[in-house]
Design a protein around this motif. Sequence first.
Motif, short mmCIF file in Angstrom:
data_model
loop_
_atom_site.label_atom_id
_atom_site.label_comp_id
_atom_site.label_asym_id
_atom_site.label_seq_id
_atom_site.Cartn_x
_atom_site.Cartn_y
_atom_site.Cartn_z
N GLY A 104 37.74 35.44 38.72
CA GLY A 104 38.35 36.04 39.83
C GLY A 104 39.30 36.92 39.92
N ILE A 105 39.88 37.35 38.50
CA ILE A 105 41.17 38.00 38.54
C ILE A 105 40.88 39.71 38.40
CG2 ILE A 105 43.18 38.18 37.24
CD1 ILE A 105 42.97 35.07 36.44
N VAL A 106 39.89 39.72 37.55
CA VAL A 106 39.78 41.30 37.06
C VAL A 106 38.38 41.64 37.64
CG1 VAL A 106 41.49 41.29 35.37
CG2 VAL A 106 39.28 40.90 34.91
N ARG A 107 38.08 42.76 37.58
CA ARG A 107 36.82 43.59 38.07
C ARG A 107 36.12 44.04 36.68
NH1 ARG A 107 38.18 46.14 42.25
NH2 ARG A 107 37.21 44.77 43.88
N CYS A 108 34.82 43.93 36.77
CA CYS A 108 34.01 44.46 35.54
C CYS A 108 33.79 45.98 35.69
CB CYS A 108 32.62 43.86 35.44
SG CYS A 108 31.69 44.22 34.32
N ASN A 109 34.06 46.71 34.52
CA ASN A 109 34.08 48.01 34.70
C ASN A 109 32.63 48.74 34.42
OD1 ASN A 109 33.86 47.99 31.96
ND2 ASN A 109 35.82 48.90 31.71
N ASN A 110 31.75 47.67 34.55
CA ASN A 110 30.38 48.17 34.42
C ASN A 110 29.67 48.20 35.82
OD1 ASN A 110 27.42 48.58 34.12
ND2 ASN A 110 27.23 46.47 33.15
N PRO A 111 29.47 49.58 36.45
CA PRO A 111 28.87 49.70 37.73
C PRO A 111 27.71 48.90 37.92
CG PRO A 111 28.96 51.88 36.64
CD PRO A 111 29.69 50.81 35.75
N LYS A 112 27.16 48.76 37.13
CA LYS A 112 25.72 47.98 37.33
C LYS A 112 25.76 46.62 37.15
CE LYS A 112 22.73 51.84 35.70
NZ LYS A 112 22.51 52.55 34.81
N CYS A 113 26.82 46.05 36.85
CA CYS A 113 27.34 44.49 36.69
C CYS A 113 26.82 43.99 38.18
CB CYS A 113 28.46 44.20 36.31
SG CYS A 113 28.98 42.37 36.10
N ILE A 114 26.17 42.67 37.98
CA ILE A 114 25.80 41.96 39.30
C ILE A 114 27.15 41.87 40.09
CG2 ILE A 114 26.04 39.60 38.28
CD1 ILE A 114 23.70 39.01 39.93
N THR A 115 28.29 41.60 39.52
CA THR A 115 29.45 41.15 40.30
C THR A 115 30.07 42.43 41.00
OG1 THR A 115 30.99 41.53 38.16
CG2 THR A 115 30.16 39.52 38.56
N ASN A 116 29.45 43.58 40.72
CA ASN A 116 30.04 44.79 41.67
C ASN A 116 28.95 44.86 42.49
OD1 ASN A 116 32.40 45.30 40.30
ND2 ASN A 116 31.45 46.31 38.37
N ASN A 117 27.86 44.30 42.58
CA ASN A 117 26.88 44.60 43.53
C ASN A 117 26.35 43.24 44.50
OD1 ASN A 117 26.08 47.47 42.59
ND2 ASN A 117 25.96 46.47 40.83
N GLU A 118 26.78 42.35 44.20
CA GLU A 118 26.56 41.02 44.93
C GLU A 118 27.94 40.52 45.20
OE1 GLU A 118 23.75 39.94 45.90
OE2 GLU A 118 22.45 41.62 44.89
N PRO A 119 28.05 39.76 46.37
CA PRO A 119 29.30 38.96 46.60
C PRO A 119 29.60 37.74 45.86
CG PRO A 119 27.66 38.51 48.16
CD PRO A 119 27.25 39.33 47.34
N CYS A 139 27.36 40.59 32.29
CA CYS A 139 26.71 41.89 31.86
C CYS A 139 27.16 41.96 30.15
CB CYS A 139 27.05 42.97 32.51
SG CYS A 139 28.84 43.67 32.01
N ASP A 140 27.92 41.07 29.59
CA ASP A 140 28.54 41.24 28.39
C ASP A 140 29.24 42.39 27.94
OD1 ASP A 140 27.45 38.85 27.69
OD2 ASP A 140 25.44 39.41 27.01
N LYS A 141 29.43 43.21 29.00
CA LYS A 141 30.34 44.47 28.65
C LYS A 141 31.84 44.05 28.26
CE LYS A 141 31.45 48.65 29.96
NZ LYS A 141 31.65 49.64 28.82
N GLU A 142 32.28 44.51 27.27
CA GLU A 142 33.67 44.17 27.01
C GLU A 142 34.56 45.25 27.57
OE1 GLU A 142 34.26 43.61 22.74
OE2 GLU A 142 33.01 42.02 22.68
N GLN A 143 36.06 44.84 27.65
CA GLN A 143 36.88 45.88 28.18
C GLN A 143 38.45 45.36 27.69
OE1 GLN A 143 35.47 45.48 32.39
NE2 GLN A 143 37.39 44.96 32.71
N ASN A 144 39.01 46.30 27.41
CA ASN A 144 40.49 45.74 26.99
C ASN A 144 41.40 45.54 28.31
OD1 ASN A 144 43.61 46.43 26.26
ND2 ASN A 144 42.45 46.15 24.31
#
Length: 151
Positions: A104-119, A139-144
């Motif tokens: 609950g600290i950072v947002r996923c940078n994958n626009p298709k990730c469920i966390t960006n489309n569901e509460p 979604c297994d997307k990696e980010q720095n």
Amino acid sequence: MDKKERLVAAIENGTVIDHIPAEKTFQVATLLGIQSLEAPITIGNNFASRKVGKKGIIKVSDKFFTDDEISRLSVIAPNVVLNIIRDYEVVEKKTVVTPDELRGIVRCNNPKCITNNEPMTTLFHVVNKQLRTLKCHYCDKEQNMEDVTLV
């Protein structure tokens, strides 16, 4: 340094967050929820610093942050130092430790990730603390950590 020569007034009891990169000072305040506290708070910014060039400092009277609250800072300001003050003296210095997961600290940078489309609450695993790499649990997307957006 003489206590009377400080740039910001001393506090009797509480926490001093020091060595915040100047551009991150207000993000640190937001991440710790400082604006909702009732205690006296001093925020200083753009002070000269040998460590980081220009630094911010936040002093919070009568507040001692939990290890969980402190670990949240690793995302935006991994080298800050927290000085625990009792009776105007530093009794403990805490450094920020990057946790194994960030919830609950950072947002996923994958626009298709469920966390960006569901509460729902985001969850990231820290896959490399030295390189500051996160991996989304969903979604297994990696980010720095340098490129994250706070929730």
